[in-house]
Design a protein around this motif. Structure first.
Motif, short mmCIF file in Angstrom:
data_model
loop_
_atom_site.label_atom_id
_atom_site.label_comp_id
_atom_site.label_asym_id
_atom_site.label_seq_id
_atom_site.Cartn_x
_atom_site.Cartn_y
_atom_site.Cartn_z
N LEU A 1 34.10 9.03 -2.96
CA LEU A 1 33.51 10.25 -2.40
C LEU A 1 34.49 11.40 -2.50
O LEU A 1 35.71 11.22 -2.43
N SER A 2 33.94 12.60 -2.63
CA SER A 2 34.72 13.84 -2.64
C SER A 2 33.97 14.88 -1.83
O SER A 2 32.75 14.75 -1.61
N PRO A 3 34.63 15.94 -1.38
CA PRO A 3 33.94 17.01 -0.64
C PRO A 3 32.75 17.54 -1.44
O PRO A 3 32.80 17.66 -2.66
N ASN A 4 31.68 17.84 -0.70
CA ASN A 4 30.42 18.35 -1.26
C ASN A 4 29.59 17.29 -1.98
O ASN A 4 28.57 17.63 -2.58
N ASN A 5 30.01 16.03 -1.93
CA ASN A 5 29.20 14.96 -2.53
C ASN A 5 27.94 14.68 -1.71
O ASN A 5 27.87 15.00 -0.52
N GLU A 6 26.98 14.04 -2.35
CA GLU A 6 25.80 13.54 -1.66
C GLU A 6 26.18 12.37 -0.76
O GLU A 6 27.13 11.63 -1.05
N LEU A 7 25.42 12.20 0.32
CA LEU A 7 25.60 11.03 1.18
C LEU A 7 24.24 10.68 1.76
O LEU A 7 23.50 11.55 2.23
N ASN A 8 23.89 9.39 1.73
CA ASN A 8 22.62 8.91 2.23
C ASN A 8 22.89 7.85 3.30
O ASN A 8 23.70 6.94 3.09
N ILE A 9 22.21 7.95 4.43
CA ILE A 9 22.43 7.02 5.54
C ILE A 9 21.11 6.39 5.94
O ILE A 9 20.13 7.09 6.20
N LEU A 10 21.07 5.05 5.99
CA LEU A 10 19.91 4.32 6.51
C LEU A 10 20.24 3.88 7.93
O LEU A 10 21.28 3.27 8.17
N GLN A 11 19.33 4.16 8.86
CA GLN A 11 19.68 4.00 10.27
C GLN A 11 18.45 3.77 11.14
O GLN A 11 17.32 4.01 10.73
N HIS A 12 18.72 3.31 12.37
CA HIS A 12 17.69 3.16 13.40
C HIS A 12 18.07 4.06 14.58
O HIS A 12 18.52 3.59 15.63
N PRO A 13 17.89 5.39 14.44
CA PRO A 13 18.30 6.31 15.51
C PRO A 13 17.50 6.10 16.78
O PRO A 13 16.29 5.93 16.75
#
Length: 360
Positions: free
Chosen positions: A265-277
Motif C-alpha cells: 500500500l501507498s498513500p492515495n491507494n484504494e482500500l476495500n473493507i468487508l465488515q459487520h458494522p
C-alpha cells in the motif's frame, strides 16, 4: 452546518415524500440510518406531518446530526429518485465538501494511536471519498466479493452484546482483533481460552434477497484449544482462533488466500473493507484514494474508509482484493475520523510459526 433556504426546505420535503411515500417506509429509513425512532418525534402518522417533524428535528440540531446528514442518508437510500436528484443538484456544492465517514459509536474498545506526521486536518481531509463522484469497476468489485465475502464472518458472544468481524484465512482458522475477544490483556492463557469458548462465528450474514430471510451459518470455536496465537492491542492486536471442524462441511465458505507478495500500500491507494458494522449484515466500504500513510516500521496503515463499532477485526483489501491489513481502531479529528489497521505482513511470521496456514 448546512442552512436551508425556504425553497431548499420545500425541495427536501418533496424529496423525502417522493422517496418514502408511506409512514412505515419513512420510519424504516430513519431506523436504518439514525439512532432514534421516527415514532419518538412524529406528531402524526401522516407522511407529510412526519416528514416536517423529521426535517425540524435535524434543523434544530441534535446528537443525531444536522440536516446535511439527513440529506446524505436520503441520497444513499434513493439516489435515482428524480426529486432527490433535483435536491442534490441544488445543494451539490455544499454536500461535496461534507465528510461521509460515519461515527464509530460502539467500538469494542477505545484504542489511541498517533497520526503520521506531517499531516494536519486539512491534509487528511483531502483523502476523503466524494460520495457524488466515486466510481468503481463493477467487474473487479464482483470478482473481489465472490472471492472474499464468504470468508468474512460476524463475531459475537453467547454471554455479552459485543460484536466484531473476522476473516477465515485457513479452512478452520479465523483472524480477528485481540480486543474483540478481550478488552483487557489476559495473562492466563486458560482464562483467555475460556473467553474464546463463548464466541460465535456467523458466516453468510447478508441482507435479504427477494424478501426471503437469509439465515447465517453459525459455528463455535474448537473446544479444546481455541486460540492458536495472539498479540495484545498495544502490539499487533490480533488473535487467531481455531473453529470447530464442521465448518469444512459448508462448501461455500472458502478461506481468503494469504499472499506474501501482495501489492504494498501507498498513500492515495484504494482500500476495500468487508465488515459487520454495529453487528449488522455485511457491508463493503470502498475508498478510491483512502490510504493516508503506511508505516511498516510501526506495523500500521492509516486510512479514511467508513467503519463503525463492530467493524473491529475487519479484513482490509487492496485494489486487487488481496488481504493487506486488519482494521482495529478509529480516532476522531476536527473534520471526522481517521482509521488505523494492522498490516498483515507484520502478522504473517507469527501465523506461519503457530499454524499450517498456507502463505502464497
Amino acid at each position: 452546518m448546512l442552512k436551508l433556504s425556504k425553497d431548499d426546505r420545500k425541495h427536501l420535503r418533496e424529496a423525502l415524500i417522493s422517496g418514502f411515500r408511506t409512514y412505515s417506509s419513512l420510519r424504516i429509513f430513519v431506523s436504518d440510518n439514525f439512532d432514534f425512532r421516527l415514532d419518538e418525534i412524529a406528531e402524526s402518522r401522516a407522511t407529510g406531518v412526519a416528514t416536517d417533524n423529521l426535517i425540524e428535528h435535524f434543523e434544530e440540531g441534535s446528537e443525531d446530526g444536522d440536516v446535511a446528514d439527513l440529506i446524505l442518508a436520503l441520497y444513499k437510500e434513493r439516489p435515482r429518485n428524480p426529486a432527490v436528484q433535483k435536491l442534490m443538484d441544488r445543494l451539490q456544492a455544499f454536500l461535496e465538501q461534507r465528510l461521509v465517514l460515519e461515527p464509530s459509536s460502539q467500538e469494542a474498545i477505545s484504542l489511541l494511536f498517533e497520526l503520521p506526521e506531517p499531516y494536519d486536518d486539512r491534509q487528511l481531509e483531502s483523502f476523503l471519498p466524494r460520495p457524488l463522484s466515486y466510481e468503481a469497476d463493477c467487474g473487479q468489485l464482483l470478482r473481489g466479493l465472490q472471492q472474499c465475502a464468504n470468508a468474512v464472518c460476524k463475531v459475537s458472544f453467547m454471554d455479552r452484546p459485543t460484536t466484531g468481524t473476522g476473516v477465515l484465512i485457513a479452512p478452520d482458522l479465523i483472524l480477528t482483533n485481540y480486543h474483540v475477544l478481550s478488552e483487557q490483556i489476559v495473562q492466563d492463557q486458560s482464562q483467555l481460552a475460556e473467553k474464546a469458548r463463548t464466541l460465535l462465528f456467523e458466516f453468510g450474514f447478508v441482507s435479504e434477497e427477494h424478501n426471503i430471510p437469509v439465515s447465517p451459518d453459525t459455528f463455535k470455536p474448537e473446544a479444546t484449544n481455541p486460540i492458536v496465537c495472539c498479540s495484545p492491542p498495544s502490539q499487533l492486536d490480533y488473535v487467531l482462533l481455531r473453529v470447530e471442524q464442521n465448518i469444512k462441511s459448508a462448501d461455500y465458505i472458502k478461506p481468503v488466500p494469504i499472499q506474501s507478495t501482495a501489492s504494498l500500500l501507498s498513500p492515495n491507494n484504494e482500500l476495500n473493507i468487508l465488515q459487520h458494522p454495529e453487528g449488522n449484515v455485511m457491508q463493503v466500504s470502498l475508498s478510491a484514494s483512502g490510504v493516508v500513510q503506511v508505516l511498516p516500521s510501526k506495523n500500521r496503515v492509516w486510512y479514511v474508509n467508513r467503519t463503525q463499532g463492530g467493524s473491529s477485526g475487519s479484513p482490509c483489501f487492496n485494489k486487487n482484493w488481496e488481504l493487506v491489513a486488519l482494521h482495529h481502531a478509529s480516532m476522531s479529528r476536527g473534520f471526522g475520523s481517521v482509521r488505523e489497521g494492522i498490516l498483515l505482513s507484520s502478522i504473517l511470521d507469527d501465523i506461519s510459526r503457530a499454524s499450517n496456514v498456507r502463505i502464497g
